[in-house]
Write an enzyme that holds these catalytic residues in place. Sequence first.
Site, PDB file in Angstrom:
ATOM      1  N   SER A  30       0.874  -1.265  -0.081  1.00 47.81           N
ATOM      2  CA  SER A  30      -0.085   0.088   0.042  1.00 47.81           C
ATOM      3  C   SER A  30       0.714   1.311   0.028  1.00 47.81           C
ATOM      4  O   SER A  30       0.456   2.335  -0.607  1.00 47.81           O
ATOM      5  CB  SER A  30      -0.930   0.082   1.329  1.00 47.81           C
ATOM      6  OG  SER A  30      -0.241  -0.078   2.453  1.00 47.81           O
ATOM      7  N   GLY A  86       8.453  -1.077   0.320  1.00 51.35           N
ATOM      8  CA  GLY A  86       7.954  -0.911   1.525  1.00 51.35           C
ATOM      9  C   GLY A  86       8.754  -1.981   2.618  1.00 51.35           C
ATOM     10  O   GLY A  86       9.283  -2.962   2.066  1.00 51.35           O
ATOM     11  N   GLU A 107       9.986  -9.493  -4.900  1.00 49.09           N
ATOM     12  CA  GLU A 107      10.595  -8.414  -4.343  1.00 49.09           C
ATOM     13  C   GLU A 107      12.039  -8.623  -4.069  1.00 49.09           C
ATOM     14  O   GLU A 107      13.053  -7.700  -4.338  1.00 49.09           O
ATOM     15  CB  GLU A 107      10.066  -8.078  -2.993  1.00 49.09           C
ATOM     16  CG  GLU A 107       8.524  -7.290  -3.294  1.00 49.09           C
ATOM     17  CD  GLU A 107       7.634  -7.191  -1.934  1.00 49.09           C
ATOM     18  OE1 GLU A 107       6.800  -6.539  -2.193  1.00 49.09           O
ATOM     19  OE2 GLU A 107       7.943  -8.099  -1.097  1.00 49.09           O
TER      20      GLU A 107
HETATM   21  C1  5RP Z   1       4.468  -6.905  -0.036  1.00 53.16           C
HETATM   22  C2  5RP Z   1       5.481  -6.339   0.916  1.00 53.16           C
HETATM   23  C3  5RP Z   1       5.153  -4.757   1.289  1.00 53.16           C
HETATM   24  O1  5RP Z   1       6.023  -3.816   0.803  1.00 53.16           O
HETATM   25  C4  5RP Z   1       5.075  -4.711   2.937  1.00 53.16           C
HETATM   26  O2  5RP Z   1       4.041  -5.729   3.332  1.00 53.16           O
HETATM   27  C5  5RP Z   1       4.573  -3.306   3.316  1.00 53.16           C
HETATM   28  O3  5RP Z   1       3.405  -3.353   2.856  1.00 53.16           O
HETATM   29  P1  5RP Z   1       2.506  -1.912   3.329  1.00 53.16           P
HETATM   30  O4  5RP Z   1       3.269  -0.775   2.608  1.00 53.16           O
HETATM   31  O5  5RP Z   1       1.032  -2.111   2.824  1.00 53.16           O
HETATM   32  O6  5RP Z   1       2.352  -1.778   4.688  1.00 53.16           O
HETATM   33  O7  5RP Z   1       6.494  -6.662   1.246  1.00 53.16           O
HETATM   34  O8  5RP Z   1       4.934  -8.300  -0.158  1.00 53.16           O
END
Ligand code: 5RP
Length: 226
Positions: A30, A86, A107
């Site tokens: 997000s 993130g 990622e």
């Molecule tokens: C997705 C991730 C995201 O970067 C992590 O979960 C953080 O997400 P958010 O910005 O919604 O808190 O690793 O696989």
Amino acid sequence: MDQNELKRAVARAALAQLVDDAIVGVGSGSTVDLFIDELAASGRRFAGAVSCSENSTRRMRGHGIKVLDFNEVVRSGEPIPVHVDGADEIDPGMCMIKGGGGALTREKIVAAAVGRFVCIVDRSKCVEVLGNFALPIEVIPMALELVCRELRAIGATPRLRADFITDNGNLIVTAAGLAISDPVALESEINQWPGVVCNGLFARRPADLALVAAPEGVQALTARHA
Ligand code: 5RP
């Protein structure tokens, strides 16, 4: 400021890290969704993006951002100087737990090919020791029970993420109850288990910079060595 405003503030701050006319790595989640929106609105010149999830790809394409094929980029030798992603938790050494959105494998693949990993989080994600957030692990379906057994043997409580299939067609198991004192060692160990595609510890390749949003502003942090 609510959490969404913090996410937007840090997403906007990440724009200052980009290199003009270069390819940018774009993570998932997000906070990254907001980064994509900010990037599209920024008018910054960049050569296109490599993407860590189908969701990020869709969002970028919706904004008219050119999403490049990752293999083509690697084959061309074109650098990806900055990658923005993130995290679910980040520690003072810039090691992270990622994968809350289930995109951890892509990622990690992209993170392995980039110059600087810029992690964008709000302050709630900063921890002294990783593990309060249950560690996501991408698992080939046939290996589900075997991996759960291995996780119990190291003191974790495994749980299958319900009704979720990754972009790669696999399952996500989360491991709760781990206080991760040596994230590099645990990342390597779990990756050795048959059927594990990838785990959400990003410790062997930690972030280079964390941009951390708090109501007072966005702080830039690098690894704190003891
Ligand atoms: C997705 C991730 C995201 O970067 C992590 O979960 C953080 O997400 P958010 O910005 O919604 O808190 O690793 O696989």
